[in-house]
Design an enzyme around this catalytic site. Structure first.
Site, short mmCIF file in Angstrom:
data_model
loop_
_atom_site.label_atom_id
_atom_site.label_comp_id
_atom_site.label_asym_id
_atom_site.label_seq_id
_atom_site.Cartn_x
_atom_site.Cartn_y
_atom_site.Cartn_z
CE1 TYR A 54 -3.38 -2.62 -0.05
CE2 TYR A 54 -3.93 -2.11 2.21
CZ TYR A 54 -4.18 -2.82 1.07
OH TYR A 54 -5.22 -3.72 1.02
CG HIS A 129 -2.10 -8.52 -1.30
ND1 HIS A 129 -1.53 -7.29 -1.09
CD2 HIS A 129 -3.40 -8.26 -1.57
CE1 HIS A 129 -2.44 -6.34 -1.22
NE2 HIS A 129 -3.58 -6.90 -1.53
NE ARG A 130 -4.57 -9.02 -6.03
CZ ARG A 130 -5.75 -8.67 -6.53
NH1 ARG A 130 -6.52 -9.59 -7.10
NH2 ARG A 130 -6.16 -7.42 -6.48
CD GLN A 181 -8.85 -7.85 2.82
OE1 GLN A 181 -8.54 -6.87 2.12
NE2 GLN A 181 -8.38 -8.01 4.05
N GLY A 215 -15.41 0.45 -4.73
CA GLY A 215 -14.45 1.50 -5.00
C GLY A 215 -15.10 2.86 -5.22
NE ARG A 267 -16.90 10.60 1.90
CZ ARG A 267 -16.40 10.68 0.68
NH1 ARG A 267 -15.39 9.89 0.33
NH2 ARG A 267 -16.89 11.54 -0.19
#
Length: 297
Positions: A54, A129-130, A181, A215, A267
């Site tokens: 990130y 992650h992947r 996830q 998104g 938010r």
């Protein structure tokens, strides 16, 4: 805030704060990041979602600076991070091509870098992650087990895995993979019918949902009838349309944990609104019908 048990001694808040874009904010000062975390904590949101990649491998350090500036804050949180994506940026700027790396050496080095950047001695959950086409489960599985044994990682899971990827890695591990996830929202509904979610339910694995608002596309008016319904239902319950979209995920019996990412303090303060009402079955299907663009068979 409801909590979900991932292991007998590890629980997460039902809603998770996503830090994907925390390094992109105009203000990344420890004080401002702490304000975001405190806004989450005031609602019972204690779980923070990170990844090494990130912000081009910078977001973990942004969080770490806030934790270092506020002793005691780390003890109030559960931190999720991820590894295995190698992109030509930051610490991996020498990479010739973006790729995945699930070797034991890379996973171990990634965790050490994450611990250093975040200024902590452990992460609560590490995710691959992947899916890696070159994964050797007999190397990756024991590497993850070793991190749990060392105490540097409390639990491990995956992200964006299909059922067969999940089973393959799990077959070479002593510890259970505690989550997957995956993308789930009213704009990403395939997982509800393609077996991905059913697979996790069968194994009593609570999934995490990334991009639960598509998104931001869910609110851009590209599906006007769906957006109108979200607003109408929200008005009926005294919440906004984003809360309704998240409540739609919370209604599912799989105990989905939506990951909510925003840099806006306003938010963030409303994230828990999604828990203020329980959606009935017909309302769930009303939204689902509008999302897929047809009546169910």
């Amino acid at each position: 805030m409801q909590r979900v048990n991932l292991t007998p001694d590890l629980t997460f808040s039902r809603l998770v704060y996503g830090m994907w874009r925390i390094g992109d904010d105009a203000d990344t000062s420890p004080k401002h990041v702490q304000a975001k975390i405190e806004a989450c904590l005031s609602q019972g949101i204690t779980t923070m979602d990170q990844a090494d990649i990130y912000g081009g491998y910078t977001a973990e350090a942004v969080l770490g600076n806030a934790l270092k500036a506020s002793p005691g804050l780390r003890d109030k949180l559960e931190i999720v991070t991820k590894c295995d994506i190698v992109a030509p940026a930051g610490r991996h700027s020498a990479a010739r091509v973006k790729h995945y790396d699930t070797s034991a050496a890379h996973i171990t080095a990634s965790v050490e870098a994450s611990l250093t950047d975040m200024g902590t001695d452990h992460v609560d959950l590490l995710l691959i992650h992947r899916p890696d086409p070159l994964i050797d489960p007999d190397e990756t599985g024991p590497a993850l087990d070793a991190l749990v044994t060392s105490g540097k990682v409390r639990a491990v899971g995956v992200s964006n895995f299909r059922p067969w990827d999940f089973s393959l890695l799990q077959s070479s591990m002593e510890n259970n993979l505690v989550t997957n996830q995956i993308e789930m929202s009213l704009l990403a509904t395939d997982t509800f019918v393609n077996g991905d979610l059913a697979y996790l339910q069968e194994r009593m694995v609570s999934p995490m949902a990334w991009s639960p608002l598509g998104g931001g596309r869910l609110m851009d008016g590209s599906k006007p009838e769906l957006l109108a319904a979200l607003k109408r239902i929200g008005a009926e319950h005294g919440v906004d349309e984003t809360a309704v979209a998240v409540a739609w995920l919370l209604r599912h019996p799989a105990a989905i944990l939506p990951v909510m990412g925003t840099n806006s303090l306003e938010r963030i303060a409303k994230i828990a609104d999604a828990t203020k009402f329980e959606m009935d079955r017909q309302t769930w299907f009303e939204l689902y019908t509008l999302a897929i663009g047809r009546e169910v068979a």
